[in-house]
Enzyme design. Sequence first.
Site, PDB file in Angstrom:
ATOM      1  N   SER A  35       0.834  -1.212   0.000  1.00 46.62           N
ATOM      2  CA  SER A  35       0.000   0.000   0.000  1.00 46.62           C
ATOM      3  C   SER A  35       0.856   1.244   0.000  1.00 46.62           C
ATOM      4  O   SER A  35       0.460   2.274  -0.524  1.00 46.62           O
ATOM      5  CB  SER A  35      -0.866   0.055   1.259  1.00 46.62           C
ATOM      6  N   HIS A  46      -1.724  -2.763  -6.842  1.00 45.86           N
ATOM      7  CA  HIS A  46      -2.363  -2.412  -5.570  1.00 45.86           C
ATOM      8  C   HIS A  46      -3.873  -2.600  -5.652  1.00 45.86           C
ATOM      9  O   HIS A  46      -4.603  -1.759  -6.169  1.00 45.86           O
ATOM     10  CB  HIS A  46      -2.008  -0.953  -5.213  1.00 45.86           C
ATOM     11  N   GLU A  48      -4.449  -0.107  -8.714  1.00 47.67           N
ATOM     12  CA  GLU A  48      -3.370   0.795  -9.141  1.00 47.67           C
ATOM     13  C   GLU A  48      -2.202  -0.081  -9.605  1.00 47.67           C
ATOM     14  O   GLU A  48      -1.767  -0.972  -8.878  1.00 47.67           O
ATOM     15  CB  GLU A  48      -2.958   1.705  -7.982  1.00 47.67           C
ATOM     16  N   ASN A  81      -4.397   6.523  -1.813  1.00 48.82           N
ATOM     17  CA  ASN A  81      -4.020   6.707  -0.416  1.00 48.82           C
ATOM     18  C   ASN A  81      -3.363   8.059  -0.178  1.00 48.82           C
ATOM     19  O   ASN A  81      -3.518   8.665   0.882  1.00 48.82           O
ATOM     20  CB  ASN A  81      -3.092   5.577   0.050  1.00 48.82           C
TER      21      ASN A  81
HETATM   22  N1  LIG Z   1      -5.753  -4.976   4.311  1.00 48.74           N
HETATM   23  C1  LIG Z   1      -5.940  -4.006   3.439  1.00 48.74           C
HETATM   24  O1  LIG Z   1      -6.953  -3.287   3.485  1.00 48.74           O
HETATM   25  C2  LIG Z   1      -4.945  -3.788   2.338  1.00 48.74           C
HETATM   26  C3  LIG Z   1      -5.360  -3.108   1.178  1.00 48.74           C
HETATM   27  C4  LIG Z   1      -4.468  -2.949   0.124  1.00 48.74           C
HETATM   28  C5  LIG Z   1      -3.185  -3.448   0.251  1.00 48.74           C
HETATM   29  N2  LIG Z   1      -2.799  -4.078   1.405  1.00 48.74           N
HETATM   30  C6  LIG Z   1      -1.420  -4.593   1.457  1.00 48.74           C
HETATM   31  O2  LIG Z   1      -1.472  -5.987   1.207  1.00 48.74           O
HETATM   32  C7  LIG Z   1      -0.430  -6.641   1.923  1.00 48.74           C
HETATM   33  C8  LIG Z   1      -1.027  -7.726   2.793  1.00 48.74           C
HETATM   34  O3  LIG Z   1      -1.933  -7.149   3.703  1.00 48.74           O
HETATM   35  P1  LIG Z   1      -3.074  -7.996   4.426  1.00 48.74           P
HETATM   36  O4  LIG Z   1      -3.971  -7.030   5.076  1.00 48.74           O
HETATM   37  O5  LIG Z   1      -3.630  -9.009   3.495  1.00 48.74           O
HETATM   38  O6  LIG Z   1      -2.204  -8.737   5.556  1.00 48.74           O
HETATM   39  P2  LIG Z   1      -2.582 -10.049   6.394  1.00 48.74           P
HETATM   40  O7  LIG Z   1      -1.798  -9.975   7.640  1.00 48.74           O
HETATM   41  O8  LIG Z   1      -4.065 -10.235   6.458  1.00 48.74           O
HETATM   42  O9  LIG Z   1      -2.010 -11.251   5.491  1.00 48.74           O
HETATM   43  C9  LIG Z   1      -0.640 -11.489   5.279  1.00 48.74           C
HETATM   44  C10 LIG Z   1      -0.440 -12.969   5.076  1.00 48.74           C
HETATM   45  O10 LIG Z   1       0.913 -13.187   4.702  1.00 48.74           O
HETATM   46  C11 LIG Z   1       1.334 -14.401   5.316  1.00 48.74           C
HETATM   47  N3  LIG Z   1       2.802 -14.407   5.370  1.00 48.74           N
HETATM   48  C12 LIG Z   1       3.608 -13.780   6.253  1.00 48.74           C
HETATM   49  N4  LIG Z   1       4.903 -14.044   5.952  1.00 48.74           N
HETATM   50  C13 LIG Z   1       4.903 -14.867   4.874  1.00 48.74           C
HETATM   51  C14 LIG Z   1       5.920 -15.471   4.105  1.00 48.74           C
HETATM   52  N5  LIG Z   1       7.205 -15.286   4.400  1.00 48.74           N
HETATM   53  N6  LIG Z   1       5.569 -16.263   3.080  1.00 48.74           N
HETATM   54  C15 LIG Z   1       4.264 -16.458   2.770  1.00 48.74           C
HETATM   55  N7  LIG Z   1       3.247 -15.894   3.462  1.00 48.74           N
HETATM   56  C16 LIG Z   1       3.566 -15.104   4.494  1.00 48.74           C
HETATM   57  C17 LIG Z   1       0.672 -14.390   6.667  1.00 48.74           C
HETATM   58  O11 LIG Z   1       0.598 -15.691   7.219  1.00 48.74           O
HETATM   59  C18 LIG Z   1      -0.689 -13.802   6.346  1.00 48.74           C
HETATM   60  O12 LIG Z   1      -1.659 -14.784   6.051  1.00 48.74           O
HETATM   61  C19 LIG Z   1       0.320  -5.552   2.682  1.00 48.74           C
HETATM   62  O13 LIG Z   1       1.412  -5.119   1.917  1.00 48.74           O
HETATM   63  C20 LIG Z   1      -0.709  -4.452   2.788  1.00 48.74           C
HETATM   64  O14 LIG Z   1      -0.124  -3.167   2.903  1.00 48.74           O
HETATM   65  C21 LIG Z   1      -3.654  -4.270   2.435  1.00 48.74           C
END
Ligand SMILES: NC(=O)c1ccc[n+]([C@@H]2O[C@H](COP(=O)([O-])OP(=O)(O)OC[C@H]3O[C@@H](n4cnc5c(N)ncnc54)[C@H](O)[C@@H]3O)[C@@H](O)[C@H]2O)c1
Length: 503
Positions: free
Chosen positions: A122, A143, A155, A193
């Site tokens: 993000s 994104h 994005e 954002n």
């Molecule tokens: N949550 C949101 O609203 C949102 C929106 C857009 C972008 N993002 C971005 O998306 C990304 C993920 O966010 P999220 O909210 O899904 O996080 P999350 O914590 O829900 O999920 C992350 C997942 O990655 C796994 N993980 C951790 N280390 C790992 C590894 N080494 N190998 C494989 N899997 C691994 C974890 O077990 C977990 O299931 C981040 O970069 C975040 O900034 C989040």
Amino acid sequence: MSGVSFSKVGVVGLGTMGAGIAEVLARGELAVVGIEINRDALERGRGHLEKSTGRAVKRGRLTEDGQRAILDRIALSTDFGDLADCDLVIEAVPERLDLKRKVFAELDRVCRADAVLATNTSSLSVTDIAVSTGRPTKIVGVHFFNPAPVMKLVEVIGTVLTEDGAVGRVADLVTALGKTPVVIGDRAGFVANRLLFGYLNQAAGMLEAGHATRDDIDAAMKVGGGLPMGPFTLMDLIGLDTCLEVLEAIYAESRDRRHAPAPVLRELVTAGLLGRKTGRGFYSYDAPAEAEAPADAPRPVVGVAGDGDAPAALGEVVRGDLSGADLIVALDEKALAEAAAAARPDAVLAVTGPVIAAAVASGRPADVVGLHFPEADRPLAEIATTVVTGEGVADRAAALVAALGLTPVRCRDRAGHIVDALRFPYLNDAAAMLGAGYADADSIDAAMRLGCGYPIGPIADLDRLGLDRAVAVLNALYAETREPALAPAPLLEEHVTAGRPLR
Ligand SMILES: NC(=O)c1ccc[n+]([C@@H]2O[C@H](COP(=O)([O-])OP(=O)(O)OC[C@H]3O[C@@H](n4cnc5c(N)ncnc54)[C@H](O)[C@@H]3O)[C@@H](O)[C@H]2O)c1
């Protein structure tokens, strides 16, 4: 799928975003490989996928066979080696640069040399991730917004190192998946954002400064700003830890103090009050308050003083003899002074223009509030109090305004009140982004409509509101705050001088 040059796509991390992205890809009939860090996390990922597609079946949007087909297209594994024959891999692990770099080093090792590697970050720098791999030309940002299966905006970010074809191929995939790609360069916060969080942080600062309450700011932006929800409800929904993280990342690049997280945000995060997910943030969610039914008050008599049209929101008004009016709305300072002399002692006096000088000149400063209607066709009335407004006067003004069927919100007598003070800096940031050539008008508008639920994009909104009005409000905000970023963007002034809209 026609026009798509990828056939097998990997997703690393099946949390909130990764599971949603895997579902979107599988719905698009692509073969998907989902990777998690260990068996437990993999089972949680499977659970996310089953729950999300199961919900679609319950709502009648997907058949059970359709659900099975989607789930069958997603192979789940804890072995990065299973990504060896993917031609695109999307990383969605937690937002930490060290972790992302580690994951990309592993992807670089196991993936085909011609595979494109994408990050769903993000707010981290895609370039920072790219340079840690041996194939920076193949690294892009992609994104998605939460929830990925629903949100239409994606994005697509290319860095200065990304080869031309990679961004285009990913954008084509996004289009084929039924979503709208916005192709942009690598700047913290990208479009959506960057614009959204400046506004959210400003709202937190407004609360912190005691300019208005949480509820009044939320109501103002919802009713008067036409947004699906107010800034505090939205921050609680996003998660205050995420808000803090995104703002820190944007501030690290922009060095614009408007992006320095408001202290109240850090305080709540330190206290573990992260918003909806922990049951409390700006609001408490454990015991929903019973909404109080408003008492039916008789319609007050509203008098209008001064030359010019009465604000349409007031409905039927009295002109001339104002001795029977409960609320007198004066259109300027002179009219207020005349009306104050004729008004009943218990009448509330309001002025639509600048407040404090008019209040002092009226001879009855304690009875005077400011009254502002930011949008003619939205039922919001902003009531501005000054240092000399008497106790209980704002309450009486709010009750009178509510009895007219309008939503009253209170604030201090500051430039732009609430709605204009929050929306014009955001609109100015969008104009500056357009002026700098970071994104075109269509991309900026699509990002805010599709990514953040705005009913209209900021560039179109500037044209709707009038560029001259935007420049006037921004000049007033700048004069009050001396905040350099609140001075009108040069592009706005240029268009006002040329008499041409932005679009
Ligand atoms: N949550 C949101 O609203 C949102 C929106 C857009 C972008 N993002 C971005 O998306 C990304 C993920 O966010 P999220 O909210 O899904 O996080 P999350 O914590 O829900 O999920 C992350 C997942 O990655 C796994 N993980 C951790 N280390 C790992 C590894 N080494 N190998 C494989 N899997 C691994 C974890 O077990 C977990 O299931 C981040 O970069 C975040 O900034 C989040």
